[in-house]
Write an enzyme that holds these catalytic residues in place. Structure first.
Site, PDB file in Angstrom:
ATOM      1  N   LYS A 114       0.862  -1.192   0.000  1.00 36.48           N
ATOM      2  CA  LYS A 114       0.000   0.000   0.000  1.00 36.48           C
ATOM      3  C   LYS A 114       0.886   1.226   0.000  1.00 36.48           C
ATOM      4  CE  LYS A 114      -2.260   1.521   3.868  1.00 36.48           C
ATOM      5  NZ  LYS A 114      -1.683   2.879   4.011  1.00 36.48           N
ATOM      6  N   GLU A 183      -9.299   7.470   3.663  1.00 33.09           N
ATOM      7  CA  GLU A 183      -9.154   7.771   5.098  1.00 33.09           C
ATOM      8  C   GLU A 183      -9.699   9.157   5.427  1.00 33.09           C
ATOM      9  OE1 GLU A 183      -5.394   6.825   6.955  1.00 33.09           O
ATOM     10  OE2 GLU A 183      -5.961   7.875   8.800  1.00 33.09           O
TER      11      GLU A 183
HETATM   12  O1  KIV Z   1      -0.892   2.402   8.760  1.00 29.01           O
HETATM   13  C1  KIV Z   1      -2.061   1.962   8.819  1.00 29.01           C
HETATM   14  O2  KIV Z   1      -2.433   1.200   9.719  1.00 29.01           O
HETATM   15  C2  KIV Z   1      -2.985   2.383   7.777  1.00 29.01           C
HETATM   16  C3  KIV Z   1      -4.422   2.035   7.941  1.00 29.01           C
HETATM   17  C4  KIV Z   1      -5.039   2.792   9.046  1.00 29.01           C
HETATM   18  C5  KIV Z   1      -5.180   2.163   6.671  1.00 29.01           C
HETATM   19  O3  KIV Z   1      -2.585   2.999   6.841  1.00 29.01           O
END
Ligand code: KIV
Length: 266
Positions: A114, A183
Site C-alpha cells: 500500500k 481515510e
Molecule cells: O498504517 C495503517 O495502519 C494504515 C491504515 C489505518 C489504513 O494505513
C-alpha cells in the site's frame, strides 16, 4: 484453506460482499485475526504509533516494516497480506519504490503493498504493478503528509478538494491500483468515489458506503489509550483485561498465594 487473492477481492465488490481489513504487527495477533475471518491483514506503518510509541509514522523504516511483515506472514493461512510502504521508501525515486516494494514480497512474504497516494506517485504505482506487485492506493488523510496538511484533519470537505480526491481516485485506478483506502473523508464523498471506480474502496473514517472497512487492531480491541478518533469502535477492552490480569498476578505473588500446588512441580 483457500487463500484470499487480489482477483477474489475485486470480485467481492461485484458481489457486493464487504471486505474486512485489520492491521497486525506480530505472529500471534495475525493468527487470531486470520482465524476470525478478516480478508486482508495490513502491516500498517501505524506500527510507529501503536507499537513503537512514536508520535507519528514518519520515523518508521523499511527494515522495521519488512521485519514485522515477515513475522505477521507466519501467522496467516487465509487472509491476503499487504505491506504498507513507509515514509521515504517510495517518495525519492521510482527505483527506490520498486526495490522497496520488492522487499515486502521477497523478504516479508507480503502479497501486495500500500502506498499513500497523490498525483506525484501515479507513475510509481504503474511501475510497481507492472513489475508484478499489486498496489493498494491510499487517499484522503495521508498521515505521512501531516507536516503539509497541518495534522490529522478530515479531508475533502471543500468542493475543490472533494473534486481533486474524486479525480485522484480515478487516476489511481487507471494507474493500476487494485484497491483504494479512503481515510477520514465525508461519507457522501466516499460514496461518490466508491461508485466512480471499479476497484474496491476500503474506508477508515469514511462512512458506511465503502466496499470495505479497515481498523487498527489496537483500536478495535481496546488496547489503545483514550482518546481515540471518532471513527474508532472498540469491540473489546483489552487494556482493562490485561491490567486486571496483571494486577491479580501482582497481588497473588505479593501475598504468597501464587504459585499454589496446582501450578508447581512435585
Ligand atoms: O498504517 C495503517 O495502519 C494504515 C491504515 C489505518 C489504513 O494505513
Amino acid at each position: 484453506m483457500k487463500k484470499v487473492t487480489v482477483p477474489e477481492l475485486c470480485d467481492m465488490k461485484n458481489r457486493r460482499e464487504k471486505i474486512v481489513m485489520v492491521t497486525a504487527y506480530d505472529t500471534p495477533t495475525a493468527n487470531i485475526i486470520d482465524e476470525a475471518g478478516v480478508d486482508i491483514i495490513l502491516v500498517g506503518d501505524s506500527l510507529g504509533n501503536v507499537i513503537q510509541g512514536l508520535p507519528n509514522t514518519l520515523p518508521v523504516t523499511m527494515d522495521e516494516m519488512v521485519y514485522h511483515t515477515k513475522i505477521v506472514s507466519r501467522g496467516i493461512e487465509r487472509a491476503h497480506l499487504c505491506g504498507d510502504m513507509p515514509f521515504m521508501s517510495y517518495q525519492a525515486s521510482k527505483e527506490d519504490a520498486l526495490r522497496n516494494a520488492g522487499r515486502f514480497i521477497k523478504e516479508g512474504g507480503a502479497e501486495s503493498v500500500k502506498l499513500e497516494t497523490n498525483e506525484n506517485y501515479l507513475d510509481t504505482i504503474y511501475a510497481i504493478q507492472k513489475s508484478g506487485i499489486p498496489v493498494m492506493g491510499h487517499i484522503g488523510l495521508c498521515p505521512q503528509s501531516i507536516h503539509i496538511t497541518g495534522g490529522y484533519k478530515i479531508q475533502g470537505r471543500e468542493n475543490q478538494e472533494a473534486k481533486r480526491l474524486l479525480e485522484l481516485a480515478k487516476s489511481t485506478e487507471e494507474a493500476g491500483a487494485f484497491s483504494l483506502v479512503l481515510e477520514s473523508i465525508p461519507r457522501d464523498l466516499a460514496r461518490r468515489i466508491t461508485e466512480s471506480v471499479i476497484i474496491p474502496t476500503i474506508g477508515i473514517g469514511a462512512g458506511p458506503f465503502c466496499d470495505g472497512q479497515v481498523l487498527v487492531i489496537n483500536d478495535l480491541a481496546g488496547l489503545s489509550p483514550e482518546p481515540v478518533p471518532r471513527f474508532v469502535k472498540r469491540y473489546a477492552n483489552l487494556r482493562d483485561s490485561i491490567a486486571n490480569a496483571v494486577r491479580d498476578f501482582v497481588e497473588e505473588v505479593k501475598e504468597g498465594t501464587f504459585p499454589d500446588s496446582e501450578h508447581s512441580y512435585n
